[in-house]
Design a protein around this motif. Structure first.
Motif, PDB file in Angstrom:
ATOM      1  N   UNK A 392     -13.964  30.060  40.057  1.00  0.00           N
ATOM      2  CA  UNK A 392     -13.628  29.245  41.228  1.00  0.00           C
ATOM      3  C   UNK A 392     -12.128  28.996  41.336  1.00  0.00           C
ATOM      4  N   UNK A 393     -11.428  29.127  40.235  1.00  0.00           N
ATOM      5  CA  UNK A 393      -9.962  29.016  40.284  1.00  0.00           C
ATOM      6  C   UNK A 393      -9.391  30.103  41.191  1.00  0.00           C
ATOM      7  N   UNK A 394     -10.087  31.247  41.231  1.00  0.00           N
ATOM      8  CA  UNK A 394      -9.614  32.382  42.033  1.00  0.00           C
ATOM      9  C   UNK A 394      -9.674  32.110  43.531  1.00  0.00           C
ATOM     10  N   UNK A 395     -10.413  31.098  43.940  1.00  0.00           N
ATOM     11  CA  UNK A 395     -10.421  30.737  45.370  1.00  0.00           C
ATOM     12  C   UNK A 395      -9.640  29.452  45.613  1.00  0.00           C
ATOM     13  N   UNK A 396      -8.878  29.022  44.605  1.00  0.00           N
ATOM     14  CA  UNK A 396      -8.045  27.835  44.782  1.00  0.00           C
ATOM     15  C   UNK A 396      -8.771  26.530  44.580  1.00  0.00           C
ATOM     16  N   UNK A 397      -9.845  26.551  43.807  1.00  0.00           N
ATOM     17  CA  UNK A 397     -10.603  25.322  43.532  1.00  0.00           C
ATOM     18  C   UNK A 397     -10.293  24.873  42.103  1.00  0.00           C
ATOM     19  N   UNK A 398      -9.920  23.639  41.959  1.00  0.00           N
ATOM     20  CA  UNK A 398      -9.611  23.054  40.652  1.00  0.00           C
ATOM     21  C   UNK A 398     -10.883  22.387  40.130  1.00  0.00           C
ATOM     22  N   UNK A 399     -11.449  22.931  39.074  1.00  0.00           N
ATOM     23  CA  UNK A 399     -12.755  22.481  38.582  1.00  0.00           C
ATOM     24  C   UNK A 399     -12.601  21.760  37.248  1.00  0.00           C
ATOM     25  N   UNK A 400     -13.119  20.541  37.189  1.00  0.00           N
ATOM     26  CA  UNK A 400     -13.202  19.797  35.928  1.00  0.00           C
ATOM     27  C   UNK A 400     -14.661  19.824  35.467  1.00  0.00           C
ATOM     28  N   UNK A 401     -14.886  20.288  34.250  1.00  0.00           N
ATOM     29  CA  UNK A 401     -16.249  20.343  33.710  1.00  0.00           C
ATOM     30  C   UNK A 401     -16.575  19.019  33.032  1.00  0.00           C
ATOM     31  N   UNK A 402     -17.732  18.463  33.360  1.00  0.00           N
ATOM     32  CA  UNK A 402     -18.203  17.240  32.699  1.00  0.00           C
ATOM     33  C   UNK A 402     -19.555  17.549  32.051  1.00  0.00           C
ATOM     34  N   UNK A 403     -19.657  17.245  30.770  1.00  0.00           N
ATOM     35  CA  UNK A 403     -20.834  17.592  29.977  1.00  0.00           C
ATOM     36  C   UNK A 403     -21.633  16.335  29.637  1.00  0.00           C
ATOM     37  N   UNK A 404     -22.931  16.415  29.849  1.00  0.00           N
ATOM     38  CA  UNK A 404     -23.831  15.313  29.494  1.00  0.00           C
ATOM     39  C   UNK A 404     -25.035  15.884  28.740  1.00  0.00           C
ATOM     40  N   UNK A 405     -25.783  14.993  28.089  1.00  0.00           N
ATOM     41  CA  UNK A 405     -27.075  15.439  27.563  1.00  0.00           C
ATOM     42  C   UNK A 405     -28.062  15.543  28.732  1.00  0.00           C
ATOM     43  N   UNK A 406     -29.227  16.134  28.458  1.00  0.00           N
ATOM     44  CA  UNK A 406     -30.185  16.408  29.529  1.00  0.00           C
ATOM     45  C   UNK A 406     -30.541  15.157  30.329  1.00  0.00           C
ATOM     46  N   UNK A 407     -30.846  14.091  29.624  1.00  0.00           N
ATOM     47  CA  UNK A 407     -31.282  12.872  30.290  1.00  0.00           C
ATOM     48  C   UNK A 407     -30.189  12.311  31.187  1.00  0.00           C
ATOM     49  N   UNK A 408     -28.956  12.343  30.717  1.00  0.00           N
ATOM     50  CA  UNK A 408     -27.844  11.806  31.502  1.00  0.00           C
ATOM     51  C   UNK A 408     -27.581  12.648  32.750  1.00  0.00           C
ATOM     52  N   UNK A 409     -27.757  13.957  32.617  1.00  0.00           N
ATOM     53  CA  UNK A 409     -27.592  14.818  33.799  1.00  0.00           C
ATOM     54  C   UNK A 409     -28.606  14.444  34.872  1.00  0.00           C
ATOM     55  N   UNK A 410     -29.851  14.277  34.473  1.00  0.00           N
ATOM     56  CA  UNK A 410     -30.890  13.919  35.440  1.00  0.00           C
ATOM     57  C   UNK A 410     -30.592  12.562  36.066  1.00  0.00           C
ATOM     58  N   UNK A 411     -30.141  11.619  35.246  1.00  0.00           N
ATOM     59  CA  UNK A 411     -29.784  10.298  35.794  1.00  0.00           C
ATOM     60  C   UNK A 411     -28.691  10.425  36.850  1.00  0.00           C
ATOM     61  N   UNK A 412     -27.702  11.272  36.583  1.00  0.00           N
ATOM     62  CA  UNK A 412     -26.611  11.467  37.523  1.00  0.00           C
ATOM     63  C   UNK A 412     -27.116  12.098  38.819  1.00  0.00           C
ATOM     64  N   UNK A 413     -28.018  13.060  38.684  1.00  0.00           N
ATOM     65  CA  UNK A 413     -28.573  13.714  39.872  1.00  0.00           C
ATOM     66  C   UNK A 413     -29.384  12.724  40.704  1.00  0.00           C
ATOM     67  N   UNK A 414     -30.157  11.894  40.035  1.00  0.00           N
ATOM     68  CA  UNK A 414     -30.985  10.913  40.751  1.00  0.00           C
ATOM     69  C   UNK A 414     -30.127   9.927  41.535  1.00  0.00           C
ATOM     70  N   UNK A 415     -28.957   9.612  40.994  1.00  0.00           N
ATOM     71  CA  UNK A 415     -28.053   8.675  41.672  1.00  0.00           C
ATOM     72  C   UNK A 415     -27.176   9.369  42.717  1.00  0.00           C
TER      73      UNK A 415
END
Length: 529
Positions: A392-415
């Motif tokens: 995505x950097x190749x299209x000029x998008x600055x991407x920050x990766x954020x890592x969570x455990x499975x449960x936290x990812x689902x919580x984030x998606x639900x919110x």
């Protein structure tokens, strides 16, 4: 197998009196014992209740039988139902049941069981499986009839689902809400001895079993008499135990880890076609992905071939639409498939007014094209996120990766807090589109928050108005083509299901049966003499 991608609690609750949680079983404490390790997608199943659970593991398929079994080629085969037929208008089904079947508690399995079973789904998360059935008529002890509210060409698939394993009515009603937690009683080849959520289930052979399915060579009691199904979240620990004989089989080995095991002469492998797809999911309610042009450019910037090679060692398939490739519904108009096209991606952003700055990052109306990419902590998710970040950097998008455990990812998606997420599902039916994109499933599992009148209309037609299997395929193709034209996801990869076993401990059939390694093959596995 998980029900689509529903993740559950992994709270460690001891559910069986007297179970020593610190004890670790040898993969072969005796000639008829073995230890399997569940795949990471199955970890954390909180119950063995097929009616009310939202996540089931392979354990449930060993405790319960189903009316119908599905093979790797998506074909259907008799099991507790010896035969079935439907009326020309699809408004009734008649099933003939196998005779002589009994539950682990000695209760008979018959038509009365089915008449009790189907209404139990009312009000549960799995109600949709039987929603088209109006009532069950028990014609005689071995014959019953489904009278339908509407035609449902997907009924056979539903009946082959792990969530339609049939429990003992007597045990189920007696246990109430604790069923599946304190006990689980089916007609399957294994009885549940003990169960500790997030840790292990111990099964013992049902020696009365004589009704193995057509998919199994062994129609009787399983060869492995005591089977421990462990949950080991850390892959390195699981690999070490497999090599040293602490466990006999790993039910899920990510492709990127295969080289680590292939070097060991005592380890062998079996595989099945993939059941799922890894993809990027957009949140259409969050900037900048509320803009179709940004979603399209992002999707076209993803190079599936590069990820297939660098993350998955070339194992599995590139994915260019949302469904697994073995489904007829996946055969959409090729012109709509999402393929890597960096030039077009940049052109779309240029036309949309996103201008590159001196640092290479695009801006529009003073806002930089910076986003957060959410990923789970497992290696394949993190590695995929890293490669996507570079692409995505190749299209000029600055991407920050954020890592969570499975449960936290689902919580984030639900919110609805995420912008872009690396996701994966396992499900071999086109109705996964309804699961992830129906308006009724916002905010989760429809974490794209996609809300569109035309999409929902196509969804309704596909889900409830298809009269025949052929008509259903056509309707689901149209539904997916609408979703893909709105760039709600970027498909990436379709993994193969890998099973590794210690061949000094286990003799595993060359050909696996079923859509996953479940009851049909487990009853044929032997302990090495």
């Amino acid at each position: 197998m998980n029900r689509r991608e529903f993740l559950a609690s992994v709270s460690a609750v001891t559910l069986a009196a007297g179970l020593g949680l610190d004890a670790r079983h040898s993969a072969r404490a005796s000639e008829s014992e073995a230890v399997f390790v569940l795949a990471s997608a199955e970890v954390g199943a909180a119950s063995q209740d097929p009616i009310r659970a939202t996540l089931l593991s392979t354990v449930a398929t060993l405790i319960y039988d189903r009316l119908i079994e599905q093979d790797v080629d998506q074909s259907y085969h008799p099991h507790l139902a010896e035969s079935w037929e439907t009326s020309a208008d699809g408004m009734s089904w008649i099933f003939k049941l196998r005779q002589g079947v009994r539950f682990h508690d000695g209760e008979p399995f018959n038509s009365a069981t089915i008449a009790w079973w189907i209404p139990k789904f009312k009000g549960t998360p799995n109600e949709y499986l039987v929603d088209a059935i109006d009532r069950v008529d028990a014609v005689d002890d071995q014959t019953f009839k489904f009278v339908m509210k509407r035609a449902d060409p997907n009924l056979i698939f539903n009946l082959a689902s792990a969530f339609m394993g049939i429990p003992s009515p007597k045990a189920y009603d007696a246990a109430g809400d604790s069923y599946g937690v304190t006990e689980a009683v089916g007609t399957g080849p294994y009885k549940l001895e003990s169960f500790a959520v997030g840790q292990e289930a111990v099964l013992v052979a049902n020696e009365e079993y004589t009704w193995g399915s057509d998919l199994s060579e062994n129609k009787g009691a399983p060869h492995i008499k005591r089977l421990t199904m462990r949950e080991i979240p850390d892959a390195s620990t699981a690999f070490l135990e497999l090599k040293t004989g602490g466990v006999g089989m790993l039910l899920g080995v990510p492709s990127q880890f295969l080289p680590q095991l292939e070097a060991d002469d005592n380890i062998s492998f079996r595989s099945l076609p993939g059941m799922g797809v890894t993809y990027l999911g957009f949140n259409t309610r969050k900037e900048p992905f509320d803009d179709l042009a940004v979603r399209q450019a992002t999707a076209l910037a993803v190079d599936q071939a590069a990820i297939h090679k660098s993350v998955f060692n070339g194992v599995g398939l590139e994915s260019h639409q949302f469904l697994i490739s073995s489904l007829a519904e996946s055969k959409i108009d090729p012109a709509l498939e999402i393929h890597h096209d960096l030039g077009k991606a940049n052109e779309i952003l240029d036309k949309a007014g996103w201008q590159r700055g001196s640092d290479g990052v695009r801006t529009k109306d003073g806002k930089p094209l910076k986003i957060k990419l959410t990923a789970q902590s497992e290696t394949s998710f993190k590695r995929t996120a890293e490669v996507v970040q570079a692409q995505l950097k190749a299209i000029g998008m600055d991407v920050e990766i954020v890592i969570f455990d499975n449960t936290s990812v689902v919580d984030q998606l639900k919110k609805g807090e995420h912008q872009l997420a690396v996701r994966h599902y396992d499900w071999n039916n086109a109705d996964i589109l309804d699961w992830f994109f129906s308006t009724t499933n916002i905010p989760y599992p429809n974490s794209t928050a996609w809300q569109d009148e035309k999409s929902q209309s196509l969804r309704d037609i596909a889900m409830t108005q298809s009269k025949t299997p052929e008509e259903r395929v056509v309707n689901f193709r149209k539904y997916q083509e609408n979703l893909i034209a709105n760039f709600l996801f970027a498909p990436i990869h379709e993994p193969v299901q890998n099973y590794a076993f210690n061949k000094t401990l286990l003799d595993v059939p060359e050909k696996l049966r079923g859509t996953q390694l479940v009851q049909a093959t487990v009853v044929d596995i032997k302990v090495v003499d």
